[in-house]
Design a protein around this motif. Structure first.
Motif, PDB file in Angstrom:
ATOM      1  N   ALA A   1       0.620   6.710 -15.614  1.00 50.47           N
ATOM      2  CA  ALA A   1       0.297   8.075 -15.754  1.00 50.47           C
ATOM      3  C   ALA A   1       1.539   9.030 -15.407  1.00 50.47           C
ATOM      4  O   ALA A   1       1.606  10.137 -16.423  1.00 50.47           O
ATOM      5  N   LEU A   2       2.125   9.337 -14.315  1.00 53.23           N
ATOM      6  CA  LEU A   2       2.942  10.064 -13.932  1.00 53.23           C
ATOM      7  C   LEU A   2       4.345  10.224 -14.460  1.00 53.23           C
ATOM      8  O   LEU A   2       4.653  11.478 -14.481  1.00 53.23           O
ATOM      9  N   LYS A   3       4.627   9.311 -15.238  1.00 52.02           N
ATOM     10  CA  LYS A   3       5.927   9.370 -15.957  1.00 52.02           C
ATOM     11  C   LYS A   3       5.683  10.435 -17.012  1.00 52.02           C
ATOM     12  O   LYS A   3       6.844  10.714 -17.582  1.00 52.02           O
ATOM     13  N   GLY A   4       4.439  10.663 -17.589  1.00 53.80           N
ATOM     14  CA  GLY A   4       4.410  11.782 -18.498  1.00 53.80           C
ATOM     15  C   GLY A   4       4.491  13.058 -18.095  1.00 53.80           C
ATOM     16  O   GLY A   4       4.599  14.086 -18.880  1.00 53.80           O
ATOM     17  N   LEU A   5       4.522  13.177 -16.780  1.00 52.18           N
ATOM     18  CA  LEU A   5       4.781  14.566 -16.095  1.00 52.18           C
ATOM     19  C   LEU A   5       6.080  15.104 -15.810  1.00 52.18           C
ATOM     20  O   LEU A   5       6.406  16.114 -15.186  1.00 52.18           O
ATOM     21  N   GLY A   6       6.978  14.257 -16.161  1.00 58.99           N
ATOM     22  CA  GLY A   6       8.585  14.378 -15.801  1.00 58.99           C
ATOM     23  C   GLY A   6       8.988  14.408 -14.402  1.00 58.99           C
ATOM     24  O   GLY A   6       8.422  13.535 -13.568  1.00 58.99           O
ATOM     25  N   LYS A   7       9.498  15.622 -13.893  1.00 59.19           N
ATOM     26  CA  LYS A   7       9.956  15.522 -12.389  1.00 59.19           C
ATOM     27  C   LYS A   7       8.634  15.364 -11.496  1.00 59.19           C
ATOM     28  O   LYS A   7       8.952  14.973 -10.463  1.00 59.19           O
ATOM     29  N   ALA A   8       7.766  16.312 -11.854  1.00 56.92           N
ATOM     30  CA  ALA A   8       6.397  16.582 -11.079  1.00 56.92           C
ATOM     31  C   ALA A   8       5.962  14.987 -10.954  1.00 56.92           C
ATOM     32  O   ALA A   8       5.458  14.770  -9.744  1.00 56.92           O
ATOM     33  N   GLY A   9       6.089  14.260 -11.824  1.00 59.93           N
ATOM     34  CA  GLY A   9       5.157  12.859 -11.557  1.00 59.93           C
ATOM     35  C   GLY A   9       6.129  12.038 -10.754  1.00 59.93           C
ATOM     36  O   GLY A   9       5.299  11.711  -9.508  1.00 59.93           O
ATOM     37  N   TRP A  10       7.175  12.089 -10.618  1.00 60.56           N
ATOM     38  CA  TRP A  10       8.069  11.273  -9.706  1.00 60.56           C
ATOM     39  C   TRP A  10       8.119  11.909  -8.199  1.00 60.56           C
ATOM     40  O   TRP A  10       8.066  11.058  -7.452  1.00 60.56           O
ATOM     41  N   ILE A  11       8.266  13.154  -8.219  1.00 57.71           N
ATOM     42  CA  ILE A  11       7.965  13.748  -7.003  1.00 57.71           C
ATOM     43  C   ILE A  11       6.595  13.431  -6.457  1.00 57.71           C
ATOM     44  O   ILE A  11       6.443  13.087  -5.111  1.00 57.71           O
ATOM     45  N   ALA A  12       5.476  13.539  -7.211  1.00 54.02           N
ATOM     46  CA  ALA A  12       4.046  12.958  -6.380  1.00 54.02           C
ATOM     47  C   ALA A  12       4.266  11.536  -6.114  1.00 54.02           C
ATOM     48  O   ALA A  12       3.610  11.151  -5.017  1.00 54.02           O
ATOM     49  N   ALA A  13       4.803  10.926  -6.742  1.00 49.13           N
ATOM     50  CA  ALA A  13       4.728   9.195  -6.430  1.00 49.13           C
ATOM     51  C   ALA A  13       5.802   9.241  -5.224  1.00 49.13           C
ATOM     52  O   ALA A  13       5.307   8.481  -4.200  1.00 49.13           O
ATOM     53  N   PHE A  14       6.589   9.844  -5.076  1.00 54.57           N
ATOM     54  CA  PHE A  14       7.674   9.777  -3.909  1.00 54.57           C
ATOM     55  C   PHE A  14       6.914  10.151  -2.738  1.00 54.57           C
ATOM     56  O   PHE A  14       6.977   9.745  -1.533  1.00 54.57           O
ATOM     57  N   VAL A  15       6.295  11.491  -2.776  1.00 48.19           N
ATOM     58  CA  VAL A  15       5.397  11.995  -1.805  1.00 48.19           C
ATOM     59  C   VAL A  15       4.510  11.004  -1.159  1.00 48.19           C
ATOM     60  O   VAL A  15       4.372  10.711  -0.075  1.00 48.19           O
ATOM     61  N   TYR A  16       3.734  10.395  -1.958  1.00 54.26           N
ATOM     62  CA  TYR A  16       2.963   9.333  -1.611  1.00 54.26           C
ATOM     63  C   TYR A  16       3.483   8.203  -0.860  1.00 54.26           C
ATOM     64  O   TYR A  16       3.070   7.840   0.092  1.00 54.26           O
ATOM     65  N   CYS A  17       4.562   7.654  -1.346  1.00 52.33           N
ATOM     66  CA  CYS A  17       5.312   6.466  -0.705  1.00 52.33           C
ATOM     67  C   CYS A  17       5.930   7.046   0.595  1.00 52.33           C
ATOM     68  O   CYS A  17       6.013   6.253   1.439  1.00 52.33           O
ATOM     69  N   ALA A  18       6.395   7.870   0.644  1.00 47.98           N
ATOM     70  CA  ALA A  18       6.899   8.778   1.934  1.00 47.98           C
ATOM     71  C   ALA A  18       5.869   8.973   2.967  1.00 47.98           C
ATOM     72  O   ALA A  18       5.974   8.532   4.065  1.00 47.98           O
TER      73      ALA A  18
ATOM     74  N   PHE B   1       0.777  -1.325  -0.031  1.00 49.20           N
ATOM     75  CA  PHE B   1      -0.121   0.008   0.044  1.00 49.20           C
ATOM     76  C   PHE B   1       0.979   1.364  -0.036  1.00 49.20           C
ATOM     77  O   PHE B   1       0.366   2.524   0.148  1.00 49.20           O
ATOM     78  N   GLY B   2       2.127   1.195  -0.066  1.00 48.59           N
ATOM     79  CA  GLY B   2       3.069   2.434  -0.174  1.00 48.59           C
ATOM     80  C   GLY B   2       3.672   2.342  -1.554  1.00 48.59           C
ATOM     81  O   GLY B   2       3.332   2.964  -2.313  1.00 48.59           O
ATOM     82  N   ALA B   3       4.693   1.229  -1.592  1.00 47.38           N
ATOM     83  CA  ALA B   3       5.788   1.365  -2.641  1.00 47.38           C
ATOM     84  C   ALA B   3       4.863   0.842  -3.821  1.00 47.38           C
ATOM     85  O   ALA B   3       5.038   1.694  -5.207  1.00 47.38           O
ATOM     86  N   ALA B   4       4.255  -0.061  -3.817  1.00 48.58           N
ATOM     87  CA  ALA B   4       3.379  -0.625  -5.046  1.00 48.58           C
ATOM     88  C   ALA B   4       2.483   0.319  -5.870  1.00 48.58           C
ATOM     89  O   ALA B   4       2.649   0.687  -6.682  1.00 48.58           O
ATOM     90  N   PRO B   5       1.387   1.183  -5.069  1.00 48.79           N
ATOM     91  CA  PRO B   5       0.539   1.985  -5.567  1.00 48.79           C
ATOM     92  C   PRO B   5       1.141   3.231  -6.191  1.00 48.79           C
ATOM     93  O   PRO B   5       0.972   3.705  -7.200  1.00 48.79           O
ATOM     94  N   ALA B   6       2.332   3.457  -5.530  1.00 53.37           N
ATOM     95  CA  ALA B   6       3.486   4.678  -6.060  1.00 53.37           C
ATOM     96  C   ALA B   6       3.864   4.226  -7.515  1.00 53.37           C
ATOM     97  O   ALA B   6       3.919   5.132  -8.239  1.00 53.37           O
ATOM     98  N   LEU B   7       4.474   3.357  -7.543  1.00 51.73           N
ATOM     99  CA  LEU B   7       5.087   2.588  -8.853  1.00 51.73           C
ATOM    100  C   LEU B   7       4.001   2.628  -9.921  1.00 51.73           C
ATOM    101  O   LEU B   7       4.217   2.657 -10.878  1.00 51.73           O
ATOM    102  N   ILE B   8       2.860   1.786  -9.337  1.00 52.20           N
ATOM    103  CA  ILE B   8       1.906   1.711 -10.507  1.00 52.20           C
ATOM    104  C   ILE B   8       1.375   2.858 -11.008  1.00 52.20           C
ATOM    105  O   ILE B   8       1.243   2.988 -12.263  1.00 52.20           O
ATOM    106  N   VAL B   9       0.891   4.065 -10.164  1.00 51.38           N
ATOM    107  CA  VAL B   9       0.399   5.276 -10.774  1.00 51.38           C
ATOM    108  C   VAL B   9       1.641   5.973 -11.568  1.00 51.38           C
ATOM    109  O   VAL B   9       1.218   6.599 -12.631  1.00 51.38           O
ATOM    110  N   TYR B  10       2.822   5.797 -11.279  1.00 49.60           N
ATOM    111  CA  TYR B  10       3.975   6.378 -11.763  1.00 49.60           C
ATOM    112  C   TYR B  10       3.808   5.737 -13.402  1.00 49.60           C
ATOM    113  O   TYR B  10       3.968   6.535 -14.348  1.00 49.60           O
ATOM    114  N   GLU B  11       4.079   4.519 -13.177  1.00 49.10           N
ATOM    115  CA  GLU B  11       3.973   3.625 -14.599  1.00 49.10           C
ATOM    116  C   GLU B  11       2.932   4.114 -15.380  1.00 49.10           C
ATOM    117  O   GLU B  11       2.957   4.140 -16.673  1.00 49.10           O
TER     118      GLU B  11
END
Length: 278
Positions: free
Chosen positions: A109-126, A97-107
């Motif tokens: 949709a969020l990878k299309g947003l560049g840096k903003a995308g992986w920052i959002a995924a990291f914020v969720y994971c953290a 419920f932490g790492a898996a959802p962050a990686l899935i949503v990044y893969e």
């Protein structure tokens, strides 16, 4: 009679470290099987997302959430709680419920947003990690009827449910659709930050499976299962959207009634960690 006396004499002659040697503690199988199955659900979801099969990834996360809700109840009902099980459950939750959802949503949709995308995924994971750490720290002082912040399985279901609905609608290249990618960005931040708020979310822990219930309750459960089967992606996502907003509703209601909004039931004797309890 002489044999018994000889045995007693031999026991008295044994060294103290031999006689007082503690028994080795084992690991309870049943509750930890549920925890391992939940962990597998999160791992399976990541593998499916890496292969572009987001519907299967969503099913993996939802199954992990169901299994996670059962392991603790099974342990309490069978009197097989253990410190090992508690730690195992937290580690499983962090993956599923932490790492898996962050990686899935990044893969997705969020990878299309560049840096903003992986920052959002990291914020969720953290935030998931912080929420689990705070939960373990506050477990003795929080009102068990409520969670302090949205629980991580519900936050994961909120994000994964959104992905499942969009994928079911045929939007499989979400990273190539700016409006959808930014929608996923907003949902990810909302779910992540809501986990670390002090907003009270009902925990359902005061519901006991050992007590008898009216017949109508069984009928309503059957109707609920039937409604979910009408269209699982939309129904499940709608349910978790309602739950994801319910905490703020409870917070506003208590504020308006002048009731305390904190879910901390007792004070703490650890002044250095006082900030964790507010």
């Amino acid at each position: 009679m002489n044999y018994q006396n000889n045995d007693d004499a031999q026991a008295l002659q044994e060294p103290d470290d031999v006689r007082e040697r503690p028994r080795r503690k084992g690991i309870y199988i049943l509750p930890n099987l549920f925890t391992l199955a939940a962990l597998f659900g999160g791992f399976y979801a990541v593998v499916m997302a890496m292969n572009g099969r987001f519907e299967q990834a969503a099913i993996g996360i939802f199954m992990a959430a169901v299994l996670d809700s059962l392991d603790g109840r099974v342990a309490r009902m069978t009197n097989t709680q253990s410190a090992f099980g508690e730690q195992m459950d937290s580690l499983s939750d962090m993956v599923s419920f932490g790492a898996a959802p962050a990686l899935i949503v990044y893969e997705w949709a969020l990878k299309g947003l560049g840096k903003a995308g992986w920052i959002a995924a990291f914020v969720y994971c953290a935030c998931a990690a912080l929420r689990l750490a705070r939960f373990n720290t506050n477990i003795g002082v929080v009102d068990k009827r409520y969670f302090q912040g949205m629980p991580s399985p519900a936050a994961a279901a909120l994000i994964i449910g959104f992905i499942w609905v969009m994928d079911d609608a045929g939007m499989r290249d979400a990273w190539d659709l700016p409006w959808l990618a930014w929608s996923a960005f907003g949902a990810t931040l909302y779910a992540g930050l809501t986990m670390v708020t002090n907003v009270p979310f009902y925990s359902f822990k005061d519901i006991s499976f050992k007590r008898s219930v009216p017949f109508i309750v069984i009928v309503l459960i059957a109707l609920g299962i039937a409604v979910i089967n009408i269209h699982p992606p939309i129904v499940l996502f709608a349910l978790f959207c309602v739950y994801g907003l319910s905490g703020y509703g409870v917070y506003v209601y208590r504020k308006m009634k002048g009731k305390p909004v904190s879910v901390i039931a007792t004070s703490t004797d650890e002044p250095d960690e006082e900030g964790l309890h507010r």
